[in-house]
Design a protein around this motif. Structure first.
Motif, PDB file in Angstrom:
ATOM      1  N   ILE A  69     -10.184  -0.143  -5.533  1.00 42.93           N
ATOM      2  CA  ILE A  69      -8.825  -0.653  -5.484  1.00 42.93           C
ATOM      3  C   ILE A  69      -8.753  -1.687  -4.381  1.00 42.93           C
ATOM      4  CG2 ILE A  69      -6.434  -0.060  -4.993  1.00 42.93           C
ATOM      5  CD1 ILE A  69      -6.739   2.445  -6.428  1.00 42.93           C
ATOM      6  N   LYS A  70      -8.332  -2.894  -4.702  1.00 45.36           N
ATOM      7  CA  LYS A  70      -8.152  -3.865  -3.631  1.00 45.36           C
ATOM      8  C   LYS A  70      -6.711  -4.362  -3.605  1.00 45.36           C
ATOM      9  CE  LYS A  70      -9.965  -7.863  -6.180  1.00 45.36           C
ATOM     10  NZ  LYS A  70     -11.075  -8.827  -6.274  1.00 45.36           N
ATOM     11  N   VAL A  71      -6.236  -4.596  -2.401  1.00 48.17           N
ATOM     12  CA  VAL A  71      -4.881  -5.116  -2.244  1.00 48.17           C
ATOM     13  C   VAL A  71      -4.954  -6.337  -1.336  1.00 48.17           C
ATOM     14  CG1 VAL A  71      -3.774  -2.867  -2.565  1.00 48.17           C
ATOM     15  CG2 VAL A  71      -4.438  -3.589  -0.275  1.00 48.17           C
ATOM     16  N   LYS A  72      -3.977  -7.224  -1.480  1.00 55.44           N
ATOM     17  CA  LYS A  72      -3.983  -8.424  -0.636  1.00 55.44           C
ATOM     18  C   LYS A  72      -3.247  -8.148   0.668  1.00 55.44           C
ATOM     19  CE  LYS A  72      -5.040 -11.693  -4.089  1.00 55.44           C
ATOM     20  NZ  LYS A  72      -4.510 -12.550  -5.138  1.00 55.44           N
ATOM     21  N   GLU A  73      -3.723  -8.773   1.728  1.00 57.39           N
ATOM     22  CA  GLU A  73      -3.143  -8.464   3.033  1.00 57.39           C
ATOM     23  C   GLU A  73      -1.682  -8.910   3.145  1.00 57.39           C
ATOM     24  OE1 GLU A  73      -5.078 -10.383   6.307  1.00 57.39           O
ATOM     25  OE2 GLU A  73      -5.522 -12.191   5.186  1.00 57.39           O
ATOM     26  N   SER A  74      -1.297  -9.884   2.288  1.00 58.62           N
ATOM     27  CA  SER A  74       0.066 -10.410   2.400  1.00 58.62           C
ATOM     28  C   SER A  74       1.104  -9.554   1.674  1.00 58.62           C
ATOM     29  CB  SER A  74       0.083 -11.828   1.808  1.00 58.62           C
ATOM     30  OG  SER A  74      -0.470 -11.786   0.506  1.00 58.62           O
ATOM     31  N   TRP A  75       0.633  -8.606   0.849  1.00 58.92           N
ATOM     32  CA  TRP A  75       1.602  -7.814   0.081  1.00 58.92           C
ATOM     33  C   TRP A  75       2.401  -6.877   0.970  1.00 58.92           C
ATOM     34  CZ3 TRP A  75      -2.060  -5.903  -4.403  1.00 58.92           C
ATOM     35  CH2 TRP A  75      -2.322  -6.997  -5.260  1.00 58.92           C
ATOM     36  N   ASN A  76       3.651  -6.551   0.512  1.00 61.83           N
ATOM     37  CA  ASN A  76       4.339  -5.451   1.176  1.00 61.83           C
ATOM     38  C   ASN A  76       3.948  -4.143   0.500  1.00 61.83           C
ATOM     39  OD1 ASN A  76       5.954  -4.954  -1.100  1.00 61.83           O
ATOM     40  ND2 ASN A  76       7.454  -6.473  -0.430  1.00 61.83           N
ATOM     41  N   LEU A  77       4.341  -3.023   1.107  1.00 63.03           N
ATOM     42  CA  LEU A  77       3.817  -1.751   0.623  1.00 63.03           C
ATOM     43  C   LEU A  77       4.291  -1.389  -0.778  1.00 63.03           C
ATOM     44  CD1 LEU A  77       3.606   0.506   3.782  1.00 63.03           C
ATOM     45  CD2 LEU A  77       2.013  -1.168   2.850  1.00 63.03           C
ATOM     46  N   MET A  95      -1.700  -0.506  -6.791  1.00 63.19           N
ATOM     47  CA  MET A  95      -2.645   0.596  -6.689  1.00 63.19           C
ATOM     48  C   MET A  95      -2.528   1.550  -7.865  1.00 63.19           C
ATOM     49  SD  MET A  95      -2.447   1.446  -2.630  1.00 63.19           S
ATOM     50  CE  MET A  95      -3.164   3.059  -2.813  1.00 63.19           C
ATOM     51  N   ARG A  96      -1.297   1.822  -8.273  1.00 63.81           N
ATOM     52  CA  ARG A  96      -1.099   2.714  -9.427  1.00 63.81           C
ATOM     53  C   ARG A  96      -1.794   2.137 -10.648  1.00 63.81           C
ATOM     54  NH1 ARG A  96       4.677   3.796  -7.874  1.00 63.81           N
ATOM     55  NH2 ARG A  96       4.392   5.669  -6.630  1.00 63.81           N
ATOM     56  N   ARG A  97      -1.623   0.820 -10.863  1.00 66.10           N
ATOM     57  CA  ARG A  97      -2.210   0.178 -12.037  1.00 66.10           C
ATOM     58  C   ARG A  97      -3.739   0.237 -11.957  1.00 66.10           C
ATOM     59  NH1 ARG A  97      -3.226  -4.553 -12.140  1.00 66.10           N
ATOM     60  NH2 ARG A  97      -1.820  -5.156 -10.454  1.00 66.10           N
ATOM     61  N   GLN A  98      -4.261  -0.182 -10.792  1.00 69.02           N
ATOM     62  CA  GLN A  98      -5.719  -0.206 -10.634  1.00 69.02           C
ATOM     63  C   GLN A  98      -6.330   1.192 -10.680  1.00 69.02           C
ATOM     64  OE1 GLN A  98      -7.367  -2.816  -7.463  1.00 69.02           O
ATOM     65  NE2 GLN A  98      -5.263  -3.383  -7.052  1.00 69.02           N
TER      66      GLN A  98
END
Lengths: 437, 437
Positions: free
Chosen positions: A130-138, A145-148
């Motif tokens: 699971i990867k998220v971008k640093e600019s996203w809010n929670l 994250m749910r999708r991935q």
């Protein structure tokens, strides 16, 4: 099972863990196993395939068409397991199976993974993370994250990347649970990051994960983009295999063999060291035959040949085992080679003194002739010291020559020490007998 | 470092991982290390203590008062690490340290853990885990998890218990992320659960975690109440230690020694097998001396004594290594003892035929006398067959007698085979020389 009562079998199967089903299937013949596989649901069947031993899996998959393999098994596996399974097939078959896959993206992932060397980080890693971008809010972060997360077995870490896909850090699920929802990923992620490049050897990967007690390790490409992750269970398997290999090498077996392998596989794995042992034996027979006159006049010298040879072998094996282990665990600095040799020399002198004193006492008590008594004790002392030095030096030399030093601990050091032992023993005998008789 | 510029050191330390600091500290003397520890923040200092080797840690902690140990180190550790560190001290010191701890609850947890045998699930487990009740809804659940999670390093699994504390299942963080907030724990937890009792041996724990690829394993008491959890990193350490122990046993070293241990520790670890080897050598010298007349008339018999003894030893070691490994990995059924022996016999006959044919060819080519030529080949054949059978049989026997069969692979089988080899060789020589000369 023979009655093939579908429902009751299915009930039983669904209660078992795939690893247990894999064990059960080992006892069935091919047709029964095939029948049961096709009965089990896809997820379970794919897991069972992963849990099977390599040769059983090969036998089973060879009997199935590529399309069935692709759609029923490979499509349902995590990418690293899929790549492992496909990696055991030949190239044509790989292509065929990949072309039958429904999910083009995972087919691409698997093809990527197949391109890495099996014993590198790239070969161990999986594409599911699971990867998220640093600019996203929670909130965005949780939604993504749910999708991935839907296609994954379990989530241990969430990786944080920037807009170019470059790995920045990890987001622990614990931090995520503890943080208020209005923060951004940037505020809470952990940039204290341990990662490896795809070309890092598997030994190093396992050393890093052990040293830092990691459960998962992100893998990056040459420009620091996140390309995969390695989980501890794959590394545990690797550690186990390496340990077994070292143990077998130390016991003089070259290939990884299982008791279930066929007789000729065993013969082939054992023969190389036996031949080396034979050559050693023949050389030692040449050494002894050089002293044939001495043996003729003093046949009692033959009594202790076995003892001298055996002690040389034992000591050499002990010394090299210690060195091989400290090399393997990396607990040895580069500049301490001489230190090791000196320390080993100290141990050797103590052992040599104790052992030759014991045999001196024994021979004096049973009233063996003095020349033989002194010969045996002096020879034992020299053999212990020499064998210790060779046992220490040879693995270090092999390491420097980029040969696996574990090779040294087995019959190699033993054989060398046998020959040297015989030579020392008979040379010392010649001197002692000249002086005393 | 000598300049003791506090701030720059602190900057450097805070950038390093505790495992790296532990490595660095290995190179400092006690006073320097102490100074640095007291400089580092508590969390880091506690982690570093955990990462140190046992003897370094002991040396360091012995120099500190109990109160400092309790407040600065033990209080900041996870319960399993704290119990490990305390377990290395004597009882009085343990009590003293525990009595100085601020957190009474964790002192109690540690005292509990200390009561378990080190090599059982109870000895491996930690008390830190997150548990939720099955009746809670997800909001309550999340709130409680946040609170419980504060004192933990990382969260992998959440355990679900009923009102009596009995373990019901696990709640995966992934499921939690994917589920709508109005559900209750009961709706989404996974009751398909693998757990162990506190008294399960560590070997079994590691086998279970490997087989099912688990990252954490819940531990229950005799009435199924959740009392702790074992994480994979502790098991990885255990696997590594076991593999090293087996490897050392196979190399004839009894205790677990490191290259850094003192000379006398090494001597003590090696001496037992060397003494056994000596006794074997003495017995084999008795066997040979029984044939002294034969040796006197035919000194050339001594040429191949080394070869016969070495081959017996090598073959025995190979055979027992294979059996020991299959016993260790559990890949061997109980009823297949005879099957193993027969298979080994098959391998032995093939090896024996090949090896004795080679040595026959060699001796014919170099024109050795016929009696010796036949003696060597026949003796080699018999020794290979006998050594294989002993190598297979002895570990199986040891297993049945509840002795660690790994003990068999080292000098034990080698020594026994040396003696038997000498006896066979000289008996066969007597017969061959009687017939042919």
């Amino acid at each position: 099972i023979e009655l093939k009562e579908e429902n009751s079998i299915l009930d039983n199967l669904s209660e078992l863990h795939p690893a247990d089903i894999a064990e059960l299937f080992r006892e069935l013949d091919l047709e029964e196993a095939k029948y049961l596989y096709l009965l089990a649901d896809d997820e379970t069947a794919a897991d069972v395939i992963t849990e099977l031993e390599e040769d059983e899996r090969k036998r089973f998959l060879d009997s199935l068409p590529s399309e069935v393999i692709a759609k029923r098994f490979i499509d349902k596996m995590e990418s690293d397991d899929a790549a492992d399974v496909l990696g055991e097939m030949d190239d044509d078959r790989q292509q065929e199976v990949l072309s039958h896959m429904d999910d083009i993206k995972s087919a691409g992932d698997i093809a990527d993974l197949l391109s890495y060397d099996e014993d590198t980080a790239g070969g161990l890693m999986a594409k599911e993370f699971i990867k998220v971008k640093e600019s996203w809010n929670l909130t965005t972060c949780l939604r993504s994250m749910r999708r991935q997360g839907e296609e994954m077995d379990e989530v241990y870490y969430v990786y944080v990347v920037d807009n170019d896909g470059i790995l920045k850090g990890t987001l622990s699920l614990k931090r995520l649970l503890l943080s208020p929802i209005h923060k951004t990923v940037k505020d809470i992620y952990n940039d204290d990051l341990i990662s490896v490049r795809t070309d890092v050897p598997a030994e190093e990967v396992s050393a890093i994960m052990e040293k830092y007690d990691l459960v998962a390790l992100p893998v990056i490409d040459s420009i620091n983009r996140l390309v995969g992750r390695i989980t501890i269970d794959d590394v545990v398997d690797f550690i186990r295999e390496e340990a077994e290999k070292d143990y077998q090498l130390a016991s003089g077996i070259t290939d990884d063999v299982e008791t279930s392998d066929r007789v000729w596989v065993h013969t082939r794995a054992r023969m190389p060291w036996l031949i080396i042992g034979m050559i050693g034996g023949v050389l030692s027979s040449r050494v002894v035959s050089g002293f044939v006159n001495l043996m003729e006049t003093h046949p009692e010298l033959s009594f202790f040949m076995g003892l001298i040879a055996a002690m040389g072998g034992n000591i050499g094996m002990q010394s090299s085992a210690i060195i091989v282990q400290s090399l393997a665990s990396g607990s040895m600095g580069l500049d301490t080679t001489w230190g090791k040799l000196f320390k080993e020399l100290g141990i050797a002198f103590i052992n040599a003194t104790i052992l030759s004193a014991i045999i001196l006492g024994y021979n004096l008590i049973i009233g063996e002739n003095l020349a033989l008594t002194y010969t045996v004790s002096i020879a034992l002392f020299s053999v212990v010291v020499f064998a210790s030095l060779f046992g220490t030096f040879i693995p270090l030399l092999m390491k420097r020559m980029n040969i696996d030093p574990a090779v040294a601990t087995g019959p190699f050091v033993t054989t060398l020490n046998d020959i040297i032992g015989m030579f020392l023993y008979l040379t010392i005998a010649t001197i002692c007998y000249n002086i005393l008789i």
